[in-house]
Structures are given as C-alpha cells and as structure tokens.
Design a protein around this motif. Structure first.
Motif, PDB file in Angstrom:
ATOM      1  N   GLN A  58       0.682  -1.139  -0.097  1.00  0.00           N
ATOM      2  CA  GLN A  58      -0.071   0.026   0.066  1.00  0.00           C
ATOM      3  C   GLN A  58       0.779   1.176   0.022  1.00  0.00           C
ATOM      4  O   GLN A  58       0.786   2.203  -0.721  1.00  0.00           O
ATOM      5  N   SER A  61       2.231   1.922  -3.551  1.00  0.00           N
ATOM      6  CA  SER A  61       1.129   2.171  -4.390  1.00  0.00           C
ATOM      7  C   SER A  61       1.024   3.817  -4.114  1.00  0.00           C
ATOM      8  O   SER A  61       0.796   4.577  -5.064  1.00  0.00           O
ATOM      9  N   ALA A 104      -2.571  -5.859  -8.200  1.00  0.00           N
ATOM     10  CA  ALA A 104      -4.158  -5.247  -8.368  1.00  0.00           C
ATOM     11  C   ALA A 104      -4.978  -6.228  -8.068  1.00  0.00           C
ATOM     12  O   ALA A 104      -5.000  -7.367  -8.207  1.00  0.00           O
ATOM     13  N   GLY A 105      -5.915  -6.036  -6.969  1.00  0.00           N
ATOM     14  CA  GLY A 105      -6.926  -7.089  -6.496  1.00  0.00           C
ATOM     15  C   GLY A 105      -6.419  -7.663  -5.382  1.00  0.00           C
ATOM     16  O   GLY A 105      -7.294  -8.431  -4.669  1.00  0.00           O
ATOM     17  N   VAL A 109      -7.648  -1.041  -1.295  1.00  0.00           N
ATOM     18  CA  VAL A 109      -7.449   0.082  -1.835  1.00  0.00           C
ATOM     19  C   VAL A 109      -7.868   1.164  -0.638  1.00  0.00           C
ATOM     20  O   VAL A 109      -8.927   1.158  -0.220  1.00  0.00           O
ATOM     21  N   SER A 114      -7.349   5.914  -3.080  1.00  0.00           N
ATOM     22  CA  SER A 114      -8.339   6.113  -3.837  1.00  0.00           C
ATOM     23  C   SER A 114      -8.473   7.628  -4.434  1.00  0.00           C
ATOM     24  O   SER A 114      -8.830   7.927  -5.637  1.00  0.00           O
ATOM     25  N   GLU A 151       1.489   1.231 -18.534  1.00  0.00           N
ATOM     26  CA  GLU A 151       1.630   0.040 -17.725  1.00  0.00           C
ATOM     27  C   GLU A 151       2.400  -0.847 -18.532  1.00  0.00           C
ATOM     28  O   GLU A 151       3.381  -1.650 -17.924  1.00  0.00           O
ATOM     29  N   THR A 207      -9.070  -0.011 -14.194  1.00  0.00           N
ATOM     30  CA  THR A 207      -9.310   0.251 -12.571  1.00  0.00           C
ATOM     31  C   THR A 207      -9.853  -0.989 -11.896  1.00  0.00           C
ATOM     32  O   THR A 207      -9.644  -1.049 -10.803  1.00  0.00           O
ATOM     33  N   ARG A 209      -9.725  -4.002 -11.751  1.00  0.00           N
ATOM     34  CA  ARG A 209      -8.636  -4.920 -11.277  1.00  0.00           C
ATOM     35  C   ARG A 209      -8.213  -4.630  -9.944  1.00  0.00           C
ATOM     36  O   ARG A 209      -7.830  -5.550  -9.094  1.00  0.00           O
ATOM     37  N   TRP A 210      -8.501  -3.377  -9.325  1.00  0.00           N
ATOM     38  CA  TRP A 210      -8.216  -3.246  -8.124  1.00  0.00           C
ATOM     39  C   TRP A 210      -9.197  -3.441  -7.074  1.00  0.00           C
ATOM     40  O   TRP A 210      -9.018  -3.099  -5.788  1.00  0.00           O
ATOM     41  N   SER A 211     -10.157  -3.749  -7.618  1.00  0.00           N
ATOM     42  CA  SER A 211     -11.424  -3.947  -6.735  1.00  0.00           C
ATOM     43  C   SER A 211     -11.219  -5.594  -6.162  1.00  0.00           C
ATOM     44  O   SER A 211     -11.351  -6.390  -6.991  1.00  0.00           O
ATOM     45  N   ASN A 212     -11.266  -5.646  -4.804  1.00  0.00           N
ATOM     46  CA  ASN A 212     -11.195  -6.957  -4.435  1.00  0.00           C
ATOM     47  C   ASN A 212     -12.535  -7.728  -4.773  1.00  0.00           C
ATOM     48  O   ASN A 212     -13.765  -7.022  -4.441  1.00  0.00           O
TER      49      ASN A 212
END
Length: 213
Positions: A58, A61, A104-105, A109, A114, A151, A207, A209-212
């Motif tokens: 984190q 990031s 990611a994921g 986050v 965010s 990326e 974006t 992919r970053w959500s669990n």
C-alpha cells in the motif's frame, strides 16, 4: 554525523526500491523475505516498519500514485500540450509505473490511495484534452489507452532478465533500447495515423482489477 533517523529513512528507501524490483521480477508472489534480502536488511527491520506485506505494498502504491500526479502536474505546466503529454508518459514509463499491476486486487485500496488515483485521473484527462485540442494527439486515443500503454512499457522484461543473469554490461544497451521504444510509442500517439482497431477500452479494464472480488 549519521543519525538513527537517517538510517531509518535510508532503510525505508531501500525497502521500497527492493519491493518495486522484486514485484517486477516475481509479480504478486513476491515474498517479504525476498524484499528484505534485496534491500539488505533483516526481515525483523522490515516488519518493524511495515506490519504486513499488504501495508508495504500500500505504501508502494501511494509512492507510485504520487509520482504519477507529480509527472502529470509537470506536464500541465509545459505550455506546449504535446510536449507536456510526452513528458508525462516518458517520466511514468521510466519510473516503472507498470510494476505494480501484479498486485491489483490483492491488496485493499485505502481511501488515500483512492483519492490520489482520482486526482491522477483528472490530471490525465486535462493532459489529453489539451493535446487533442491542439491537434497533436490522435482523436481516437483515450486516457485509458495511455494508462495501459504506460503500464506495458513500464515493465521491461529484458532488463529484468539481464539483472538476474548479472549481465550488467548489457544494461546500458537495454536502457537505450527502452528509450527507443518509448519514442516509437509516443510517435504512435500523434495525430495523422490510421484509425485504431476496435472500440476504445472501458475504464473498468484499467481500474476494475484493483477491486477485491
């Protein structure tokens, strides 16, 4: 005179750089032990600074998001819209923004992450708007296209492999090759090319992919 704070800050910088390097090589399977070994510190020192691997990633990031936003602000400060966008892309690629994609994921986050990401989106929107209105950027390129391009170019497997093999003699040539690839990619963003194939990518592709799950 070197103080304890100096040593702590130096170790922290080494840990963060090591984490970036290990992520680039090992992806989401990067271990805390590998990060500590690469940084040249004991694993106990790492855990005193970051309680968990997630907390380390984190922080990494946030550092990456800060660099993205600073690069975008530098680009917007350039009176030449194309030069500003090109500077932004070049700085992000050379920083290695894409090395964080493997996690990611895999981490939560945070609100701070965010907020910084949202601000970065706004800055990139403005960079693209300026370049498009100036007639310098091809009309069918979107902000998501540019984010995905950064990326992809931010990860340079050839250099990673050479470092693993200890072929430091070839690293200058790899760096030069990377600069050439960046120049080729930037030229592809300029107006005047044939239309791009398919439909523009949705922001969810970048974006989501970053959500669990």
């Amino acid at each position: 005179m070197t103080t304890r704070r100096d040593i702590t800050e130096r170790n922290d910088r080494a840990l963060l750089q090591a984490a970036r390097d290990v992520l680039a090589e090992d992806g989401a399977h990067a271990s805390v032990a590998a990060v500590a070994a690469r940084a040249g510190v004991g694993i106990g020192s790492l855990y005193r600074r970051y309680r968990t691997k997630e907390e380390l990633f984190q922080r990494l990031s946030l550092m990456s998001l800060d660099h993205w936003n600073e690069a975008a602000e530098q680009g917007l400060a350039d009176p030449d819209p194309w030069a500003g966008l090109a500077t932004f892309v070049r700085r992000c690629v050379e920083f290695g923004q894409g090395t964080l994609a493997p996690i990611a994921g895999a981490i939560e986050v945070t609100r701070e992450m965010s907020d910084k990401a949202r601000h970065g989106d706004e800055l990139l929107d403005e960079l693209v708007r300026r370049a498009r209105e100036a007639g310098a950027l091809r009309a069918d390129v979107t902000t998501v296209d540019i984010s995905l391009l950064i990326e992809q170019l931010g990860r340079f497997p050839a250099a990673d492999q050479l470092r693993k093999q200890g072929r430091d003699d070839l690293l200058p040539g790899a760096a030069e090759a990377r600069r050439r690839l960046i120049a080729i990619a930037l030229d592809g963003l300029r107006a005047g090319h044939a239309p791009l194939p398919g439909s523009p990518p949705d922001n969810e592709l970048f974006t989501g992919r970053w959500s669990n799950p």
